[in-house]
Structure formats: C-alpha cells, structure tokens
Motif scaffolding. Structure first.
Motif, PDB file in Angstrom:
ATOM      1  N   ALA A 181       0.829  -1.205   0.000  1.00  0.00           N
ATOM      2  CA  ALA A 181       0.000   0.000   0.000  1.00  0.00           C
ATOM      3  C   ALA A 181       0.865   1.257   0.000  1.00  0.00           C
ATOM      4  CB  ALA A 181      -0.926  -0.007   1.219  1.00  0.00           C
ATOM      5  N   ALA A 182       1.893   1.279   0.833  1.00  0.00           N
ATOM      6  CA  ALA A 182       2.754   2.459   0.903  1.00  0.00           C
ATOM      7  C   ALA A 182       3.471   2.697  -0.421  1.00  0.00           C
ATOM      8  CB  ALA A 182       3.765   2.290   2.041  1.00  0.00           C
ATOM      9  N   ALA A 183       3.978   1.627  -1.046  1.00  0.00           N
ATOM     10  CA  ALA A 183       4.678   1.778  -2.326  1.00  0.00           C
ATOM     11  C   ALA A 183       3.711   2.187  -3.434  1.00  0.00           C
ATOM     12  CB  ALA A 183       5.377   0.467  -2.689  1.00  0.00           C
ATOM     13  N   THR A 184       2.489   1.687  -3.375  1.00  0.00           N
ATOM     14  CA  THR A 184       1.509   2.009  -4.418  1.00  0.00           C
ATOM     15  C   THR A 184       1.179   3.496  -4.429  1.00  0.00           C
ATOM     16  OG1 THR A 184       0.523  -0.197  -4.311  1.00  0.00           O
ATOM     17  CG2 THR A 184      -0.844   1.563  -5.229  1.00  0.00           C
ATOM     18  N   VAL A 185       0.875   4.059  -3.270  1.00  0.00           N
ATOM     19  CA  VAL A 185       0.492   5.481  -3.245  1.00  0.00           C
ATOM     20  C   VAL A 185       1.674   6.381  -3.546  1.00  0.00           C
ATOM     21  CG1 VAL A 185      -1.390   5.072  -1.630  1.00  0.00           C
ATOM     22  CG2 VAL A 185       0.852   5.702  -0.749  1.00  0.00           C
ATOM     23  N   ALA A 186       2.912   5.859  -3.416  1.00  0.00           N
ATOM     24  CA  ALA A 186       4.101   6.672  -3.695  1.00  0.00           C
ATOM     25  C   ALA A 186       4.578   6.527  -5.126  1.00  0.00           C
ATOM     26  CB  ALA A 186       5.239   6.279  -2.743  1.00  0.00           C
ATOM     27  N   THR A 187       3.938   5.623  -5.878  1.00  0.00           N
ATOM     28  CA  THR A 187       4.409   5.322  -7.227  1.00  0.00           C
ATOM     29  C   THR A 187       3.829   6.289  -8.240  1.00  0.00           C
ATOM     30  OG1 THR A 187       4.647   2.977  -6.726  1.00  0.00           O
ATOM     31  CG2 THR A 187       4.423   3.575  -9.052  1.00  0.00           C
ATOM     32  N   THR A 188       4.657   6.713  -9.164  1.00  0.00           N
ATOM     33  CA  THR A 188       4.198   7.473 -10.312  1.00  0.00           C
ATOM     34  C   THR A 188       4.407   6.606 -11.537  1.00  0.00           C
ATOM     35  OG1 THR A 188       6.348   8.477 -10.582  1.00  0.00           O
ATOM     36  CG2 THR A 188       4.728   9.690  -9.288  1.00  0.00           C
ATOM     37  N   GLY A 189       4.034   7.105 -12.672  1.00  0.00           N
ATOM     38  CA  GLY A 189       4.215   6.314 -13.879  1.00  0.00           C
ATOM     39  C   GLY A 189       3.007   6.393 -14.762  1.00  0.00           C
ATOM     40  N   GLY A 190       2.810   5.419 -15.592  1.00  0.00           N
ATOM     41  CA  GLY A 190       1.702   5.445 -16.528  1.00  0.00           C
ATOM     42  C   GLY A 190       1.921   6.487 -17.597  1.00  0.00           C
ATOM     43  N   ALA A 191       0.848   7.133 -18.037  1.00  0.00           N
ATOM     44  CA  ALA A 191       0.942   8.053 -19.153  1.00  0.00           C
ATOM     45  C   ALA A 191       1.768   9.280 -18.812  1.00  0.00           C
ATOM     46  CB  ALA A 191      -0.463   8.467 -19.583  1.00  0.00           C
ATOM     47  N   ASP A 192       1.741   9.705 -17.544  1.00  0.00           N
ATOM     48  CA  ASP A 192       2.541  10.839 -17.122  1.00  0.00           C
ATOM     49  C   ASP A 192       2.825  10.699 -15.644  1.00  0.00           C
ATOM     50  OD1 ASP A 192       0.266  11.857 -15.628  1.00  0.00           O
ATOM     51  OD2 ASP A 192      -0.542  12.392 -17.595  1.00  0.00           O
ATOM     52  N   ASP A 193       3.521  11.668 -15.078  1.00  0.00           N
ATOM     53  CA  ASP A 193       3.921  11.555 -13.677  1.00  0.00           C
ATOM     54  C   ASP A 193       2.742  11.613 -12.721  1.00  0.00           C
ATOM     55  OD1 ASP A 193       7.127  13.236 -13.983  1.00  0.00           O
ATOM     56  OD2 ASP A 193       6.517  11.159 -14.308  1.00  0.00           O
ATOM     57  N   ALA A 194       1.598  12.037 -13.192  1.00  0.00           N
ATOM     58  CA  ALA A 194       0.409  12.076 -12.339  1.00  0.00           C
ATOM     59  C   ALA A 194      -0.543  10.954 -12.709  1.00  0.00           C
ATOM     60  CB  ALA A 194      -0.284  13.433 -12.463  1.00  0.00           C
ATOM     61  N   GLY A 195       0.006   9.822 -13.206  1.00  0.00           N
ATOM     62  CA  GLY A 195      -0.824   8.712 -13.649  1.00  0.00           C
ATOM     63  C   GLY A 195      -1.757   8.220 -12.558  1.00  0.00           C
ATOM     64  N   ASP A 196      -2.934   7.731 -12.976  1.00  0.00           N
ATOM     65  CA  ASP A 196      -3.905   7.248 -12.002  1.00  0.00           C
ATOM     66  C   ASP A 196      -3.442   5.936 -11.393  1.00  0.00           C
ATOM     67  OD1 ASP A 196      -4.861   5.142 -13.912  1.00  0.00           O
ATOM     68  OD2 ASP A 196      -5.471   6.933 -15.020  1.00  0.00           O
ATOM     69  N   ILE A 197      -3.990   5.608 -10.240  1.00  0.00           N
ATOM     70  CA  ILE A 197      -3.636   4.400  -9.482  1.00  0.00           C
ATOM     71  C   ILE A 197      -4.909   3.676  -9.096  1.00  0.00           C
ATOM     72  CG2 ILE A 197      -2.630   3.542  -7.338  1.00  0.00           C
ATOM     73  CD1 ILE A 197      -0.720   5.924  -7.391  1.00  0.00           C
ATOM     74  N   THR A 198      -4.953   2.381  -9.404  1.00  0.00           N
ATOM     75  CA  THR A 198      -6.095   1.558  -9.032  1.00  0.00           C
ATOM     76  C   THR A 198      -5.584   0.331  -8.291  1.00  0.00           C
ATOM     77  OG1 THR A 198      -7.231   2.252 -11.050  1.00  0.00           O
ATOM     78  CG2 THR A 198      -8.168   0.384  -9.849  1.00  0.00           C
ATOM     79  N   ALA A 199      -6.140   0.076  -7.133  1.00  0.00           N
ATOM     80  CA  ALA A 199      -5.795  -1.120  -6.363  1.00  0.00           C
ATOM     81  C   ALA A 199      -6.968  -2.089  -6.427  1.00  0.00           C
ATOM     82  CB  ALA A 199      -5.494  -0.758  -4.918  1.00  0.00           C
ATOM     83  N   VAL A 200      -6.668  -3.336  -6.774  1.00  0.00           N
ATOM     84  CA  VAL A 200      -7.686  -4.372  -6.903  1.00  0.00           C
ATOM     85  C   VAL A 200      -7.375  -5.455  -5.867  1.00  0.00           C
ATOM     86  CG1 VAL A 200      -8.772  -6.059  -8.437  1.00  0.00           C
ATOM     87  CG2 VAL A 200      -7.904  -3.890  -9.371  1.00  0.00           C
ATOM     88  N   GLY A 201      -8.278  -5.673  -4.928  1.00  0.00           N
ATOM     89  CA  GLY A 201      -7.965  -6.660  -3.910  1.00  0.00           C
ATOM     90  C   GLY A 201      -9.122  -6.919  -2.966  1.00  0.00           C
ATOM     91  N   SER A 202      -8.793  -7.665  -1.912  1.00  0.00           N
ATOM     92  CA  SER A 202      -9.781  -8.025  -0.905  1.00  0.00           C
ATOM     93  C   SER A 202      -9.769  -6.998   0.221  1.00  0.00           C
ATOM     94  CB  SER A 202      -9.467  -9.415  -0.357  1.00  0.00           C
ATOM     95  OG  SER A 202      -8.300  -9.341   0.445  1.00  0.00           O
ATOM     96  N   ALA A 203     -10.491  -7.321   1.306  1.00  0.00           N
ATOM     97  CA  ALA A 203     -10.506  -6.424   2.455  1.00  0.00           C
ATOM     98  C   ALA A 203      -9.124  -6.292   3.087  1.00  0.00           C
ATOM     99  CB  ALA A 203     -11.507  -6.938   3.487  1.00  0.00           C
ATOM    100  N   GLY A 204      -8.258  -7.285   2.876  1.00  0.00           N
ATOM    101  CA  GLY A 204      -6.915  -7.202   3.432  1.00  0.00           C
ATOM    102  C   GLY A 204      -6.139  -6.033   2.854  1.00  0.00           C
ATOM    103  N   LEU A 205      -6.186  -5.862   1.535  1.00  0.00           N
ATOM    104  CA  LEU A 205      -5.484  -4.747   0.901  1.00  0.00           C
ATOM    105  C   LEU A 205      -6.179  -3.430   1.240  1.00  0.00           C
ATOM    106  CD1 LEU A 205      -3.193  -3.805  -0.933  1.00  0.00           C
ATOM    107  CD2 LEU A 205      -4.682  -4.218  -2.903  1.00  0.00           C
ATOM    108  N   ALA A 206      -7.503  -3.428   1.288  1.00  0.00           N
ATOM    109  CA  ALA A 206      -8.223  -2.207   1.671  1.00  0.00           C
ATOM    110  C   ALA A 206      -7.796  -1.749   3.066  1.00  0.00           C
ATOM    111  CB  ALA A 206      -9.728  -2.448   1.625  1.00  0.00           C
ATOM    112  N   ALA A 207      -7.656  -2.699   3.976  1.00  0.00           N
ATOM    113  CA  ALA A 207      -7.265  -2.344   5.341  1.00  0.00           C
ATOM    114  C   ALA A 207      -5.864  -1.744   5.374  1.00  0.00           C
ATOM    115  CB  ALA A 207      -7.336  -3.575   6.241  1.00  0.00           C
ATOM    116  N   ALA A 208      -4.979  -2.226   4.501  1.00  0.00           N
ATOM    117  CA  ALA A 208      -3.618  -1.665   4.453  1.00  0.00           C
ATOM    118  C   ALA A 208      -3.656  -0.203   4.014  1.00  0.00           C
ATOM    119  CB  ALA A 208      -2.753  -2.493   3.511  1.00  0.00           C
ATOM    120  N   PHE A 209      -4.480   0.115   3.021  1.00  0.00           N
ATOM    121  CA  PHE A 209      -4.627   1.526   2.639  1.00  0.00           C
ATOM    122  C   PHE A 209      -5.307   2.307   3.761  1.00  0.00           C
ATOM    123  CE2 PHE A 209      -4.248  -0.319  -1.673  1.00  0.00           C
ATOM    124  CZ  PHE A 209      -3.205   0.470  -2.133  1.00  0.00           C
ATOM    125  N   GLY A 210      -6.251   1.675   4.435  1.00  0.00           N
ATOM    126  CA  GLY A 210      -6.930   2.355   5.529  1.00  0.00           C
ATOM    127  C   GLY A 210      -5.971   2.740   6.645  1.00  0.00           C
TER     128      GLY A 210
END
Length: 381
Positions: A181-210
């Motif tokens: 979760a920490a690395a995901t929200v800190a990651t840039t990339g995609g089409a430009d440096d402000a690329g969108d971020i989507t996390a796909v997962g269960s409640a376990g991953l949601a809790a990590a972002f929470g």
C-alpha cells in the motif's frame, strides 16, 4: 498527498465486501447501486458478483471516480467477475493497477500468484487456480514475495505502470500488504507523472490503505436489547457448522427446503432466530432465486414484527437481496463484531451486521447474534 485522499473511494462486487471495504478504508457509508455516477457515493456495492462479464465491466467503467486513486474490491477467493472488473478499469484508466486477493487475517495469503487455502471448494463452486487465471489474458507482471519485501518494490510498480501491465503481487502477512500500500500510493508512472492508481484486492489490501489514512470517527450503536434475526443463505460447510452452534445455544432454527422452498410460518417473538436452508446439495444456478426467496420471507416477517429488531446477513448475495427487499439504499458504518462482520445502520435506524459467507470461526454467528441482542459492548474499528 493528503492522507485523506488515499483510496478515498471503492467499487465492490458484492454487499458484504462493500461493507468490509468501507470499514477498512475509514469511509462512513455504503451505497447500494449499480453505478456511482449519479450518487456521488464513495463506497458502492455494484452487485456484479453473479452478473454477466459485460454487465460487470460496464458497471466498473461507469462507476470509477475522477479521483486519482480508486479501490476495486474483489473476492479473496477470486470468485466472480475479476477479469471483467479489471477490464472495466482499463477501459478508462491507463496508470498503475496492483492486484492481490491476499487476506492474511482469514488465513488466505497469496504466494506464487495463488491463493493459499486448505478448505476445498463447495459443491459447484468455481475458484480460479491463480490470480493470472482470474485475469484471463490481461497482461500481468508478477511481483513475488522477495521483491515485494525489497527496496525495489516501488521501481517494480513504476515499471508495471509504464508497460501497461497489471502488477500481481504476493503477500503473506498484513505487514506485506502495508508495504504494498505504501509503495503504491508513492508510485508514479503510466501516461505521465500524475498517472492514475487503481488497487484491486480483498478487504486485506483495503485495510492496508486504511492504515495510511486518519482514524475514522466512532459512531455509537444503540444500547437497547432487540430481537435478532440471522439469515444464512450460504452453502459453505463452515456456515452450516456455525448455524448448528448458534442453534445449540438456544436460538430458534427455521429451515427452508431448497428444492420446494417450503418453510413453516414463523414469527419473531424475541431472542434470536436463524433462518437458513436445509442441508442439501445446492444447484449454483438457483442461488439467486433462493436468495430472493429468503429475502421475501424476511420482508414478510419484518413487516409483521412489532418492537426492536436487528438483522445479521451472511453472504453478499443474500445480504443484497434482503436489503433490496427492505428498500434499503444506504448503510452507515458503526464498527465490526470481528474481521469481516461489519455492523451498520440504515437511514431508518435498522441495525444490520453483514459478513461474507465463507468468513469467521465456528462461533462467528453466535458472537454476532449475541452482540446484536445486547449491543452495549465496545466495538472494534
């Protein structure tokens, strides 16, 4: 980035998952809708676990928010429309997509791209062999456990984003999910440096972002004792054992014949009642019809009941059908009885606990029923 902006919305494939996601992300409400477009909702049950792939894909495509970050809640056992939901993401977002169904609190890590679970599938139940299988022919990059725990994780996610591949990540513990979760929200990339971020997962991953977000405000459940109706539409063997333990504690057991749909007329006269299906092989193609039948029974008995009443609904399909039958469109999160069992209140004040059918130990239903019957206990958030 402000911490309150981290994964501030979620689209979910079923109701119990939506409740888990809202609690995990620290969001106060769950909306029951096909699309979030016209509601402004932040956590939405799209009700697409058993929908056609085309419907699931279109619902995700239409419901994704304008926010840079979005969470898509899928089943921890990869059942349902995982590929279609991710395709819906890809229809409108080109940035980073990370995916892991890992749910360590339920003993379901993801290792070598596979969900590790000792329990066998139920009769007629289909589970993909791996995350990659669940994603069909979508391009993926596998992030193994040693890479996830290394300083190179953020670079690996950045490369996945720039290549347009789904980052399928192993995770064994909640600490692993916190790293992801920490690395995901800190990651840039995609089409430009402000690329969108989507996390796909269960409640376990949601809790990590929470855990990266501010603590939510505790709401106070009612302290008045009430009659409790527990509705179990799940065919999971574990759910049956939970029903039997609840009945052995004195709860009234009312069973519906899944073949004929016959059930004795019953009233809620106080205490605890559990409404469920007779033990018998179930045809998965009739699951929705049976859930609708249970929902109709609940609507009738609730209409006849006079006095405080609370509901416990297990299985996302059963929960959604019951709430649809009762005309519920929004739920307000109060807390949880145990992981996966989320305590909520409707706009009309009806208190409800939802829980995935496959979750909880043998005493899960007993614990939920007792908590709802005498709710003046401190809840966890």
């Amino acid at each position: 980035m402000r911490s309150a902006e981290i994964m501030g919305s979620a689209l979910c494939d079923d109701l119990s998952g939506a409740a888990e996601a809202a609690l995990a992300l620290g969001i106060d409400t769950v909306d029951l809708a096909r699309s979030a477009q016209d509601t402004g909702a932040r956590v939405v049950d799209l009700d697409v676990r058993q929908a056609s792939p085309e419907t699931a894909r279109a619902a995700v495509r239409a419901g994704l928010p304008q926010r840079r970050q979005a969470f898509v809640k899928i089943d921890s056992l990869l059942r349902g429309n995982v590929e279609a939901m991710v395709r819906g993401v890809r229809d409108v977002r080109s940035g980073l997509v990370v995916c892991t169904p890992a749910l360590p609190v339920a003993g379901r890590p993801t290792l070598n791209g596979r969900v590790v679970l000792s329990a066998e599938p139920g009769i007629g139940e289909h589970r993909p062999d791996s995350v990659e299988d669940a994603l069909g022919d979508l391009p993926v990059t596998h992030v193994k456990l040693d890479e996830l725990r290394s300083p190179g994780l953020r670079d690996a996610l950045t490369q996945a984003a720039r290549s347009g591949r789904i980052a399928v990540c192993d995770a064994e513990t909640d600490a692993d999910l916190d790293l992801l979760a920490a690395a995901t929200v800190a990651t840039t990339g995609g089409a430009d440096d402000a690329g969108d971020i989507t996390a796909v997962g269960s409640a376990g991953l949601a809790a990590a972002f929470g855990r990266l977000r501010p603590a939510r405000t505790t709401q106070v459940p009612s302290t008045v004792s009430a009659t409790v109706l527990v509705v179990v539409g799940s065919a999971e063997p574990g759910a049956r054992r939970q029903v039997e333990l609840l009945a052995s504690s004195g709860a009234r057991l009312v069973e519906v014949d899944p073949a004929t749909r016959d059930v004795p007329r019953f009233e809620l006269t106080g205490g605890r009642t559990v409404l469920t299906l007779c033990p018998a092989p179930l045809d998965p193609t009739r699951a929705r019809a049976l859930a609708v039948h249970l929902a109709g029974l609940v609507r009738e008995v609730v209409a006849r009941h006079d006095g405080p009443l609370r509901l416990a609904l297990t299985g996302g399909e059963t929960a959604r059908r019951v709430l649809d039958a009762l005309g519920v469109r929004r739920l307000h999160v109060l807390g949880q009885v145990h992981p996966g069992a989320v305590h909520m209140r409707t706009d009309t004040g009806l208190e409800i606990v939802t829980r995935p059918g496959s979750h909880g130990g043998p005493d899960s239903l007993l614990m939920i029923a007792n908590r709802l019957h005498q709710p003046a206990l401190q809840e966890e958030l």
